[in-house]
Design an enzyme around this catalytic site. Sequence first.
Site, PDB file in Angstrom:
ATOM      1  N   HIS A  11      -6.919 -43.795  38.529  1.00 25.92           N
ATOM      2  CA  HIS A  11      -5.879 -44.804  38.750  1.00 25.92           C
ATOM      3  C   HIS A  11      -6.113 -45.581  40.050  1.00 25.92           C
ATOM      4  O   HIS A  11      -6.846 -45.136  40.943  1.00 25.92           O
ATOM      5  CB  HIS A  11      -4.493 -44.142  38.796  1.00 25.92           C
ATOM      6  CG  HIS A  11      -4.322 -43.204  39.960  1.00 25.92           C
ATOM      7  ND1 HIS A  11      -4.035 -43.639  41.238  1.00 25.92           N
ATOM      8  CD2 HIS A  11      -4.419 -41.853  40.033  1.00 25.92           C
ATOM      9  CE1 HIS A  11      -3.933 -42.608  42.043  1.00 25.92           C
ATOM     10  NE2 HIS A  11      -4.180 -41.496  41.345  1.00 25.92           N
ATOM     11  N   GLU A  89      -2.428 -35.207  37.074  1.00 27.88           N
ATOM     12  CA  GLU A  89      -3.105 -34.719  38.270  1.00 27.88           C
ATOM     13  C   GLU A  89      -2.883 -33.218  38.435  1.00 27.88           C
ATOM     14  O   GLU A  89      -1.932 -32.647  37.873  1.00 27.88           O
ATOM     15  CB  GLU A  89      -2.579 -35.479  39.500  1.00 27.88           C
ATOM     16  CG  GLU A  89      -3.156 -35.048  40.854  1.00 27.88           C
ATOM     17  CD  GLU A  89      -4.675 -35.214  40.947  1.00 27.88           C
ATOM     18  OE1 GLU A  89      -5.378 -34.513  40.182  1.00 27.88           O
ATOM     19  OE2 GLU A  89      -5.141 -35.995  41.789  1.00 27.88           O
TER      20      GLU A  89
END
EC number: 3.1.3.46
Length: 257
Positions: A11, A89
Amino acid sequence: MLTFALTIVRHGETQYNRDKLLQGQGIDTPLSDTGHQQAAAAGRYLKDLHFTNVFVSNLQRAIQTAEIILGNNLHSSATEMILDPLLRERGFGVAEGRPKEHLKNMANAAGQSCRDYTPPGGETLEQVKTRFKMFLKSLFQRMLEEHGSALSSAPSEADQPVIAGLADDGAQNVPVHALMVSHGAFIRISVRHLVEDLQCCLPAGLKMNQVFSPCPNTGISRFIFTIHREESVLRATRIQGVFINRKDHLEEVKNSD
């Protein structure tokens, strides 16, 4: 048997990234202005590739990045974006929201390296790797179900992808191509699993410290998978790394600062 490409993108930058604070799973921050620019640059870099499938972490920073990449793509703007919590994550437990230095200090106090240390309430490296293995299993199943009839030939052991520094390196003759948008620690653990556990072939000249280095925001990696079913089990018979943590597209972001 099916051969397909998997392009992995981290990202774009968030304010927490800029401030060197851990986000993990519990802090769901949007992209910063720079993060939007990075995602747009990645989208322009990848604009001519046709992504047949798109898989994205269900955290905001990954979703925004994927939306911007697809919005810049000439062939994939209508491709369904599948949000998958398996791509989140690594969870950093009590360290989330704290400076990265705080995690290092906690690891030092525990007599462990920062990479191997698990803060209270956080995920171990093995737990994150298990999530990636679960994602691969579902990925293989979906790709074979949706594209099993696609014409593809398995690369031989002697085949090395032509790497010319172009966005389509390794994917020129691979019609099935998945995009995955995820996070720094998750990607690093995933790449290590591909290389160390699944014996992924690497491009000539690529050093291991490059392979396992942290992925920059919107860093891009690509792997070519050949999968087939043995009895009732789907497995990869060959995985070829094309490039890892490429960041050529970020030059235009730096130059605009």
